[in-house]
Design a protein around this motif. Sequence first.
Motif, PDB file in Angstrom:
ATOM      1  N   LEU A 538      16.613  65.452  28.195  1.00 28.32           N
ATOM      2  CA  LEU A 538      16.571  63.991  28.113  1.00 28.32           C
ATOM      3  C   LEU A 538      15.929  63.500  26.817  1.00 28.32           C
ATOM      4  O   LEU A 538      16.236  62.402  26.343  1.00 28.32           O
ATOM      5  CB  LEU A 538      15.810  63.419  29.308  1.00 28.32           C
ATOM      6  CG  LEU A 538      16.569  63.383  30.643  1.00 28.32           C
ATOM      7  CD1 LEU A 538      15.640  62.977  31.776  1.00 28.32           C
ATOM      8  CD2 LEU A 538      17.760  62.437  30.553  1.00 28.32           C
ATOM      9  N   PHE A 539      15.036  64.300  26.239  1.00 27.79           N
ATOM     10  CA  PHE A 539      14.368  63.877  25.013  1.00 27.79           C
ATOM     11  C   PHE A 539      15.350  63.773  23.841  1.00 27.79           C
ATOM     12  O   PHE A 539      15.092  63.048  22.890  1.00 27.79           O
ATOM     13  CB  PHE A 539      13.235  64.847  24.668  1.00 27.79           C
ATOM     14  CG  PHE A 539      12.010  64.643  25.502  1.00 27.79           C
ATOM     15  CD1 PHE A 539      10.986  63.829  25.062  1.00 27.79           C
ATOM     16  CD2 PHE A 539      11.891  65.240  26.743  1.00 27.79           C
ATOM     17  CE1 PHE A 539       9.855  63.622  25.834  1.00 27.79           C
ATOM     18  CE2 PHE A 539      10.766  65.045  27.527  1.00 27.79           C
ATOM     19  CZ  PHE A 539       9.744  64.234  27.076  1.00 27.79           C
ATOM     20  N   LEU A 540      16.466  64.503  23.907  1.00 30.17           N
ATOM     21  CA  LEU A 540      17.476  64.410  22.862  1.00 30.17           C
ATOM     22  C   LEU A 540      18.761  63.737  23.333  1.00 30.17           C
ATOM     23  O   LEU A 540      19.445  63.084  22.549  1.00 30.17           O
ATOM     24  CB  LEU A 540      17.811  65.804  22.318  1.00 30.17           C
ATOM     25  CG  LEU A 540      16.729  66.510  21.506  1.00 30.17           C
ATOM     26  CD1 LEU A 540      17.208  67.877  21.063  1.00 30.17           C
ATOM     27  CD2 LEU A 540      16.321  65.674  20.300  1.00 30.17           C
ATOM     28  N   ALA A 541      19.092  63.886  24.604  1.00 28.44           N
ATOM     29  CA  ALA A 541      20.366  63.366  25.108  1.00 28.44           C
ATOM     30  C   ALA A 541      20.238  62.035  25.828  1.00 28.44           C
ATOM     31  O   ALA A 541      21.234  61.312  25.965  1.00 28.44           O
ATOM     32  CB  ALA A 541      21.008  64.389  26.049  1.00 28.44           C
ATOM     33  N   GLY A 542      19.039  61.690  26.286  1.00 30.94           N
ATOM     34  CA  GLY A 542      18.875  60.464  27.065  1.00 30.94           C
ATOM     35  C   GLY A 542      19.196  59.206  26.287  1.00 30.94           C
ATOM     36  O   GLY A 542      19.874  58.298  26.784  1.00 30.94           O
ATOM     37  N   GLY A 543      18.710  59.134  25.041  1.00 34.25           N
ATOM     38  CA  GLY A 543      18.974  57.955  24.222  1.00 34.25           C
ATOM     39  C   GLY A 543      20.447  57.733  23.965  1.00 34.25           C
ATOM     40  O   GLY A 543      20.967  56.633  24.223  1.00 34.25           O
ATOM     41  N   PRO A 544      21.172  58.733  23.453  1.00 30.39           N
ATOM     42  CA  PRO A 544      22.610  58.544  23.257  1.00 30.39           C
ATOM     43  C   PRO A 544      23.343  58.183  24.546  1.00 30.39           C
ATOM     44  O   PRO A 544      24.240  57.330  24.528  1.00 30.39           O
ATOM     45  CB  PRO A 544      23.060  59.909  22.719  1.00 30.39           C
ATOM     46  CG  PRO A 544      21.864  60.439  22.012  1.00 30.39           C
ATOM     47  CD  PRO A 544      20.694  59.989  22.836  1.00 30.39           C
ATOM     48  N   ALA A 545      22.981  58.808  25.675  1.00 28.70           N
ATOM     49  CA  ALA A 545      23.664  58.502  26.933  1.00 28.70           C
ATOM     50  C   ALA A 545      23.483  57.046  27.335  1.00 28.70           C
ATOM     51  O   ALA A 545      24.374  56.432  27.932  1.00 28.70           O
ATOM     52  CB  ALA A 545      23.157  59.421  28.046  1.00 28.70           C
ATOM     53  N   LEU A 546      22.329  56.462  26.989  1.00 29.95           N
ATOM     54  CA  LEU A 546      22.015  55.078  27.378  1.00 29.95           C
ATOM     55  C   LEU A 546      22.155  54.111  26.206  1.00 29.95           C
ATOM     56  O   LEU A 546      21.661  52.980  26.282  1.00 29.95           O
ATOM     57  CB  LEU A 546      20.589  55.011  27.931  1.00 29.95           C
ATOM     58  CG  LEU A 546      20.328  55.815  29.214  1.00 29.95           C
ATOM     59  CD1 LEU A 546      18.835  55.796  29.556  1.00 29.95           C
ATOM     60  CD2 LEU A 546      21.137  55.245  30.370  1.00 29.95           C
ATOM     61  N   ALA A 547      22.811  54.523  25.123  1.00 30.98           N
ATOM     62  CA  ALA A 547      22.849  53.711  23.907  1.00 30.98           C
ATOM     63  C   ALA A 547      23.449  52.329  24.142  1.00 30.98           C
ATOM     64  O   ALA A 547      22.937  51.318  23.630  1.00 30.98           O
ATOM     65  CB  ALA A 547      23.628  54.448  22.815  1.00 30.98           C
ATOM     66  N   ILE A 548      24.528  52.252  24.917  1.00 30.55           N
ATOM     67  CA  ILE A 548      25.205  50.953  25.101  1.00 30.55           C
ATOM     68  C   ILE A 548      24.326  49.982  25.882  1.00 30.55           C
ATOM     69  O   ILE A 548      24.078  48.862  25.410  1.00 30.55           O
ATOM     70  CB  ILE A 548      26.583  51.160  25.760  1.00 30.55           C
ATOM     71  CG1 ILE A 548      27.509  51.900  24.789  1.00 30.55           C
ATOM     72  CG2 ILE A 548      27.196  49.823  26.168  1.00 30.55           C
ATOM     73  CD1 ILE A 548      28.821  52.326  25.398  1.00 30.55           C
ATOM     74  N   PRO A 549      23.826  50.338  27.074  1.00 26.92           N
ATOM     75  CA  PRO A 549      22.949  49.388  27.755  1.00 26.92           C
ATOM     76  C   PRO A 549      21.662  49.107  26.983  1.00 26.92           C
ATOM     77  O   PRO A 549      21.132  47.984  27.045  1.00 26.92           O
ATOM     78  CB  PRO A 549      22.658  50.055  29.102  1.00 26.92           C
ATOM     79  CG  PRO A 549      23.023  51.487  28.930  1.00 26.92           C
ATOM     80  CD  PRO A 549      24.113  51.510  27.923  1.00 26.92           C
ATOM     81  N   PHE A 550      21.157  50.091  26.263  1.00 32.41           N
ATOM     82  CA  PHE A 550      19.955  49.874  25.459  1.00 32.41           C
ATOM     83  C   PHE A 550      20.211  48.813  24.395  1.00 32.41           C
ATOM     84  O   PHE A 550      19.385  47.914  24.182  1.00 32.41           O
ATOM     85  CB  PHE A 550      19.528  51.193  24.817  1.00 32.41           C
ATOM     86  CG  PHE A 550      18.307  51.099  23.945  1.00 32.41           C
ATOM     87  CD1 PHE A 550      17.084  50.716  24.467  1.00 32.41           C
ATOM     88  CD2 PHE A 550      18.374  51.407  22.591  1.00 32.41           C
ATOM     89  CE1 PHE A 550      15.947  50.642  23.665  1.00 32.41           C
ATOM     90  CE2 PHE A 550      17.256  51.334  21.776  1.00 32.41           C
ATOM     91  CZ  PHE A 550      16.039  50.948  22.324  1.00 32.41           C
ATOM     92  N   ALA A 551      21.357  48.892  23.714  1.00 29.43           N
ATOM     93  CA  ALA A 551      21.684  47.909  22.675  1.00 29.43           C
ATOM     94  C   ALA A 551      21.856  46.517  23.268  1.00 29.43           C
ATOM     95  O   ALA A 551      21.403  45.523  22.694  1.00 29.43           O
ATOM     96  CB  ALA A 551      22.958  48.334  21.938  1.00 29.43           C
ATOM     97  N   VAL A 552      22.515  46.433  24.416  1.00 29.41           N
ATOM     98  CA  VAL A 552      22.787  45.129  25.037  1.00 29.41           C
ATOM     99  C   VAL A 552      21.507  44.507  25.585  1.00 29.41           C
ATOM    100  O   VAL A 552      21.177  43.342  25.309  1.00 29.41           O
ATOM    101  CB  VAL A 552      23.842  45.279  26.148  1.00 29.41           C
ATOM    102  CG1 VAL A 552      23.992  43.972  26.921  1.00 29.41           C
ATOM    103  CG2 VAL A 552      25.186  45.702  25.552  1.00 29.41           C
ATOM    104  N   MET A 553      20.747  45.269  26.356  1.00 25.74           N
ATOM    105  CA  MET A 553      19.579  44.722  27.037  1.00 25.74           C
ATOM    106  C   MET A 553      18.446  44.382  26.076  1.00 25.74           C
ATOM    107  O   MET A 553      17.774  43.364  26.240  1.00 25.74           O
ATOM    108  CB  MET A 553      19.098  45.714  28.106  1.00 25.74           C
ATOM    109  CG  MET A 553      20.100  45.922  29.231  1.00 25.74           C
ATOM    110  SD  MET A 553      19.648  47.282  30.344  1.00 25.74           S
ATOM    111  CE  MET A 553      18.135  46.663  31.039  1.00 25.74           C
ATOM    112  N   SER A 554      18.231  45.219  25.058  1.00 25.83           N
ATOM    113  CA  SER A 554      17.135  44.950  24.118  1.00 25.83           C
ATOM    114  C   SER A 554      17.425  43.742  23.237  1.00 25.83           C
ATOM    115  O   SER A 554      16.528  43.254  22.539  1.00 25.83           O
ATOM    116  CB  SER A 554      16.877  46.180  23.241  1.00 25.83           C
ATOM    117  OG  SER A 554      18.002  46.493  22.444  1.00 25.83           O
ATOM    118  N   ALA A 555      18.666  43.242  23.256  1.00 26.32           N
ATOM    119  CA  ALA A 555      19.029  42.050  22.477  1.00 26.32           C
ATOM    120  C   ALA A 555      19.072  40.783  23.327  1.00 26.32           C
ATOM    121  O   ALA A 555      19.337  39.703  22.787  1.00 26.32           O
ATOM    122  CB  ALA A 555      20.384  42.255  21.805  1.00 26.32           C
TER     123      ALA A 555
END
Length: 601
Positions: A538-555
Amino acid sequence: MLERSPSQAIEADAAGPDIFRRRVLFVVLFAFTMAGSLALAALALTPGGFDTIDIALLALFAVTLPWMVAGFWNAVIGFLIMRFAADPIAAIMPTAARIRGDEPVTVSTAILLCIRNELPERMIRNLEPMLAGLDTAACGERFVLYALSDTSDARIAASEEACFAALAARWRGRVAIIYRRRTVNTAYKAGNIREFCERWGGQHEFAVTLDADSFMTADAVLRLVRIMQADPRLGILQGLIVGLPSTSAFARVFQFGMRLGMRSYTVGSAWWQGDCGPYWGHNAVLRLKPFIAHCALPVLSRDGVEDCHILSHDQIEAALMRAAGYDVRVLPQEDLGWEENPPTLLEFIRRDLRWCQGNMQYWQFLGLPGLKPVSRYQLVLAILMFIGSPAWIGLLVLGTLAVAYSDTPASFMRADAGMALFVCVLVMWFAPKIASAIDILLHPKLRRGFGGAGLFSVNFVIETLYSILLCPILWFGHTIFLAGLLFGREIGWIGQTRDDHAVPFTLALHNLWPHTLLGCLALGLLATTQPAAIPYALFLAGGPALAIPFAVMSAWPWLGNFAARIGIGRLPEETERPAALMVLALPAIEAAAPSRQPSAV
């Protein structure tokens, strides 16, 4: 050759052996940590013998290490100075510690605002408090503001011209203001400043460089100028830059982490780099005569035919200035300048890829005659900052495949050495932020500035999770972009969208679907083969897996406003509300009004 007074020569001679010993100490610590980390990694990979996959993993890990090891030791050194030096600034830069603040300003200084397709109203909002402070200090006649525009948008250019004409009229007789627009963005920002140097540079001794999103107080400008006056050896003096309070959720958490990471890292690196410090291209003061004479950037070539200009100019200019015999130093004080951070993940990536392209040009300068060893180190580290990204992604892909097709995780990696390596990597990765966090928690005034121990601790945890998501997203973005560079893909110099705005799901999907695919494939493969390895992956794959919701929600604008109200990502400026920033009427400071602030302990 640079001439020095007898007292300056004595001081330089005394500082020479001391700075040499500091650099030797850093090199020894760096080398032993690199060797120890690689040895531990090799030990962890010994189950089943040492094969080609293990060698590849070790080689990839070696590429990621320099940036982490340098950050770790800079943080440790910075922490020791911040905690135990009677005067940290004097330990780093004695000349700065001797400046009282009432010395007369005797030199002519140009203030260079470099802009390209930006909203002029915001820049003028940031400039007027500085101009007012210079006038109040009776120094206005010593400064000239140059608005150096490379704007290509005709509508914005018309607005720029009108706004700066009005600004010049308001300040006529107090601070001179000159607006100039180039019609072609030749050589990017470096070319913009070079054109100023050829046209007006001989009229001034110093130049203060500003970006479109920069904010500096008059006190900060005068402090840097007085230090430059006091030390004729100084060619470039860089002030520490921190983020302006923001109401973007993405920017709030980022700038909180940036404040922590920059503090200990810069103090530590300044201690041993000394006169070979960094230049970040803005919120700094240049000595114009040697800058004009020695820091002109060469025009590169693409395939030996087409001209190619340097995108990331600052580090090369610092190296050339130091090669000419002038000092380049950084003053790590947090009240010397601010900048606005990108409000969304997509805007951040766009800026980051521009830096990536620029840093990849540095390899052509590694063999430049006359460069100091520390300057070459800085160029190599700047390259490795982005070359390390595909190495991290290679570790994710190759490591996932190796674990997935092993009989058990234990047949791939020793549990004891693997866990020790995992902890060491995390400590080195977060060392600059950990060092600053400990110092802040041990310092009552600093602790109160961040909203108290409780709020600060909550924000530290949030920022850590945020970084674990963000960094692998950026690493994969760099990897894709670097692959594109091999086939001629480039990114231009365009204006930044600085206002808060929502990111539609479709836009995030369009930009981040490769990241999501990578992360989900890695986690999915482990889920069907070796699920026990998922927490580590998860330390390397978690961010890419959640990239889309992370980009949307953090904005989400409402989330940013809510975060500002309850103190998520709080900065000291939002607690102490300094007069210098109050005049900007920043929404984040207004949202964090004293009545809404928690009790600071």
